[in-house]
Design a protein around this motif. Sequence first.
Motif, PDB file in Angstrom:
ATOM      1  N   ASN A  95      -4.038  -3.159  -4.180  1.00 38.81           N
ATOM      2  CA  ASN A  95      -3.080  -2.269  -4.861  1.00 38.81           C
ATOM      3  C   ASN A  95      -1.934  -3.069  -5.458  1.00 38.81           C
ATOM      4  OD1 ASN A  95      -4.121   0.402  -4.452  1.00 38.81           O
ATOM      5  ND2 ASN A  95      -3.524   0.261  -2.316  1.00 38.81           N
ATOM      6  N   HIS A 114      -6.884  -3.874   1.283  1.00 38.95           N
ATOM      7  CA  HIS A 114      -6.528  -2.697   0.479  1.00 38.95           C
ATOM      8  C   HIS A 114      -5.114  -2.770  -0.120  1.00 38.95           C
ATOM      9  CE1 HIS A 114      -6.317   1.447  -0.795  1.00 38.95           C
ATOM     10  NE2 HIS A 114      -5.271   1.649  -0.013  1.00 38.95           N
ATOM     11  N   ASP A 134       0.857  -1.193   0.000  1.00 36.61           N
ATOM     12  CA  ASP A 134       0.000   0.000   0.000  1.00 36.61           C
ATOM     13  C   ASP A 134       0.894   1.243   0.000  1.00 36.61           C
ATOM     14  OD1 ASP A 134      -2.254   1.627   0.151  1.00 36.61           O
ATOM     15  OD2 ASP A 134      -2.383   1.508   2.338  1.00 36.61           O
ATOM     16  N   HIS A 140       1.195   4.262  -2.732  1.00 32.35           N
ATOM     17  CA  HIS A 140       1.040   5.697  -2.476  1.00 32.35           C
ATOM     18  C   HIS A 140       2.184   6.478  -3.129  1.00 32.35           C
ATOM     19  CE1 HIS A 140      -1.312   4.614   1.422  1.00 32.35           C
ATOM     20  NE2 HIS A 140      -2.093   4.601   0.348  1.00 32.35           N
ATOM     21  N   HIS A 142      -5.313   3.108  -7.035  1.00 28.14           N
ATOM     22  CA  HIS A 142      -6.203   3.191  -5.879  1.00 28.14           C
ATOM     23  C   HIS A 142      -7.672   3.155  -6.287  1.00 28.14           C
ATOM     24  CE1 HIS A 142      -2.934   3.723  -3.092  1.00 28.14           C
ATOM     25  NE2 HIS A 142      -3.804   3.697  -2.097  1.00 28.14           N
TER      26      HIS A 142
HETATM   27 FE   LIG Z   1      -3.749   3.206   0.026  1.00 28.00          FE
END
Ligand SMILES: [Fe+2]
Length: 419
Positions: free
Chosen positions: A316, A312, A229, A233, A298
């Motif tokens: 990703n 999550h 994750d 980002h 995302h």
């Molecule tokens: Fe995220």
Amino acid sequence: MNPPPPLPDGEREGVRGAKQGLLISGKEIGTMPYDASLNFIFWCPTKVVFGENTALDVAIEVENLKCKKALIVTDRDLIKNTDIPERVKKALGNLSAGIFSDVEADSGVHIVNQGAKLGKELGVDCLVSVGGGSAIDTAKGMAILLKEGGKLQDYTGVQVLTRPQTPHIVIPTTAGTGSEVTYVAVIKDHEVGRKLFFLDYNISPNIAILDPKMTEGLPSGLTAATGMDAISHAIEAMHSLQREPMTDGVALHAIRLIKEFLPRAVGNGKDMLARGQMLIAANLAGFASAGAGWGIVHALAHIVGAKYKVQHGLANSILLPACLRYNADACGDIYLNILPAMGVNIEKVSTDEAGDVLAQKIADFTKTLGLPQKLREAGVPEEGLKECSDLALSDGAILYNSKFVSDSAEVLKIYQQAW
Ligand SMILES: [Fe+2]
């Protein structure tokens, strides 16, 4: 808040001049394609405290905020499976008002309401969230209700609040979300079945305590997924429409740290150096995505997360390679900048090839972490992909993607590649 004043012409040329190239791995490549009219706000008011056992000094930070009564906000799993919330409570001593531990994954408005009610009854003047994204975002919602009262739904949107909210200290127990330094909270309204977004500088936490000891017990699978994750980002911040030099800088270093230390943290959870560097990486990636935004990875991950409960970070991780290939024709120079941070020699890699090479590198990386490679392994049925493609077009994260996405047939192809 107003954007910064435009630069005088001469300085603008300086920004444009950066396009001339940067020497990486002995090769001059185009740097980020910033526009000469670039303007941005970089907002990071959160004090970051780092180090082993720094969470045990949480009482000092509460006192620094001139607060007297702190409520710990944590999730059910953490209180059931670890002694971390109790350790924080002990460290708070007589500044502790107790523990609110009803937070669940995908935290909702009803949980925020319960927590705020308890906080009011106890007369607390400070929140200490201990956990991952759900606990942190729940506390951000509680901070609003404790200060403003009323209904949480009244404060959704961008920059709605006009004053600082209830002081909030965050102690992350995962290295992924970055929410400890962002002005963003995502809280589900279960009654109407949709997620509420709060983007407001007034909900930035006051203090983030990054203590590697707090992530020591995180299982290897979750360490890997939350770490992916964080790298998502960082990469999304770099291929976002709102990228700028400061977010690029922190994002690139986050990628370097994750490439080096995520495999170590997954291989040995007690490797405190790796745990610490991953906390820093997730924090830097959080700064980057709060400043620059997200993108197609995302957007697509949010949908399979909401519909099929794919974790999550794992969503990703699986979608990242196919999305990088999709963006490749618009982001070749950006991906050339990322490749050296992933340890790839770019001497023989052209701008056109960069997306493919990076996609393969990421897929290989996630294999070494032991993560599933395909959506079908994560419980997503093939017949559900069409609906996901339609829904992804209305996810807010897609607005930041450097390539404009408006055709659900294109999104479906990405999902199919990842399936
Ligand atoms: Fe995220």
